[in-house]
Scaffold this active site. Structure first.
Site, short mmCIF file in Angstrom:
data_model
loop_
_atom_site.label_atom_id
_atom_site.label_comp_id
_atom_site.label_asym_id
_atom_site.label_seq_id
_atom_site.Cartn_x
_atom_site.Cartn_y
_atom_site.Cartn_z
N TYR A 161 3.52 3.91 -12.52
CA TYR A 161 5.14 4.54 -12.45
C TYR A 161 5.61 4.96 -13.95
O TYR A 161 5.96 3.98 -14.66
CB TYR A 161 5.93 3.56 -11.85
CG TYR A 161 5.71 2.83 -10.65
CD1 TYR A 161 4.94 3.86 -9.65
CD2 TYR A 161 6.09 1.75 -10.15
CE1 TYR A 161 4.71 3.24 -8.44
CE2 TYR A 161 5.67 1.26 -8.73
CZ TYR A 161 5.00 2.33 -7.89
OH TYR A 161 4.78 1.87 -6.78
N HIS A 217 -4.04 -0.93 -5.92
CA HIS A 217 -3.09 0.25 -6.00
C HIS A 217 -3.69 1.57 -5.18
O HIS A 217 -4.46 2.19 -6.00
CB HIS A 217 -2.34 0.63 -7.16
CG HIS A 217 -1.09 1.59 -7.06
ND1 HIS A 217 -0.27 1.85 -7.94
CD2 HIS A 217 -0.29 1.89 -5.81
CE1 HIS A 217 0.87 2.42 -7.57
NE2 HIS A 217 0.70 2.45 -6.41
#
Length: 323
Positions: A55, A139
């Site tokens: 992010y 992830h």
């Protein structure tokens, strides 16, 4: 209200703060706006905060860590992710091709190796300014299943046994591999994005029943399917692309039913995600204090049983959840 992730003892608030937006997802957010968003989350009773190196190339982790320094560490839960290791880059330009409005000073390297997981976590802790995180997810290992199961997962299990992290899992936008994690490993939690919503209940087929059977918690992300369920209108996004006409029509009809019952479609979308017994927390991304407060208000809105019944009667909802 708080829930426990599996048998880990880790407590999470029923509503969680998703940190992608404060990593400049799609558009830039100032440091001040990011800080205000996290502060508003705290003031709204949120105690679970999720982030990832992906992010904003670490920006989300840095901003989240700075904002959380105002609070006592035992009072909040933080999760981050492993699988994309960040390396310095001199290529220049921006990261918008990957969805984030930040300078491309780093590049992502897919790495689910044992060493990569540890190195990624160490870098995350440095950016967060914390001595530990509570939860680490693998992830998006979609295209890296062999390495994730052979090396990445055992590395997380070792970190948990050493007490470096308290809970481990995987986070993905699909259900098949998450179901495999639930059935074949000893994960505490999985993060399922966009696959248990008012418009997509594919997680009900295998993932959620398996999670209940195995005592694994589920954190649900993408409750609004990236925008359509928050504000259904022409041009709205569904799973990060323009919503197909049939889904837009369905969302608009759902909103009409919600309004007849005096509630918002946003409240219904959040309540639907939270109602399943496997779900420990619903993750909502927000880029401003206003968005956080709205999410908290909608999450706290009681929904009349007649609303769910009308959705079923009209064929807009085919599942018996929520009961």
């Amino acid at each position: 209200m708080s829930n426990t992730l599996g048998s880990s003892g880790v407590q999470v608030s029923a509503l969680a703060f998703g940190g992608a937006a404060i990593g400049n997802l799609f558009t830039a957010v100032t440091d001040e706006q990011a800080h205000e968003a996290v502060t508003a989350a705290w003031e709204s009773g949120i105690r679970y905060f999720d982030t990832a190196p992906h992010y904003g190339l670490g920006l989300s982790e840095r901003r989240l860590g700075e904002a959380l320094r105002a609070y006592s560490r035992p009072e909040f839960t933080v999760s981050t992710k492993a699988g994309r290791r960040l390396e310095p880059s001199a290529d220049g330009g921006d990261d918008l091709a990957n969805g984030f409005a930040v300078p491309a000073t780093r590049r992502r390297v897919w790495d689910f190796s044992a060493d990569g997981v540890r190195r990624t976590l160490e870098a995350s802790l440095e950016r967060l300014g914390l001595d530990h995180v509570d939860v680490v997810y693998l992830h998006d290992p979609d295209d890296h299943a062999e390495e994730a199961f052979r090396e990445g997962y055992p590395a997380l299990e070792k970190l948990r046994s050493e007490g470096v992290v308290r809970a481990i899992g995987a986070g993905m936008n699909q259900t098949a591999m998450l179901t495999r994690f639930v059935r074949e490993t000893d994960v505490d939690v999985v993060l399922c994005a966009g696959r248990y919503t008012l418009l997509d209940q594919s997680a009900l087929t295998e993932l959620l029943p398996a999670a209940v059977e195995r005592g694994v918690s589920v954190v649900v992300g993408g409750a609004f399917n990236s925008g359509l369920l928050a504000d259904p209108r022409p041009g709205a996004t569904y799973n990060y692309a323009q919503a197909p006409g049939d889904l837009l029509d369905r969302a608009l009809r759902m909103r009409e039913v919600a309004e007849r019952h005096g509630i918002s479609l946003r409240a219904a979308a959040l309540a639907f995600c939270a109602a399943h017994p496997a779900v420990a927390s619903v993750l909502v991304g927000a880029r401003s204090a206003t968005e956080v407060r709205d999410a908290a208000d909608q999450f706290a809105t009681p929904l009349p049983p007649a609303f769910w019944q009308e959705l079923r009667d009209t064929g807009l909802l085919t599942t018996e959840e929520p009961s």
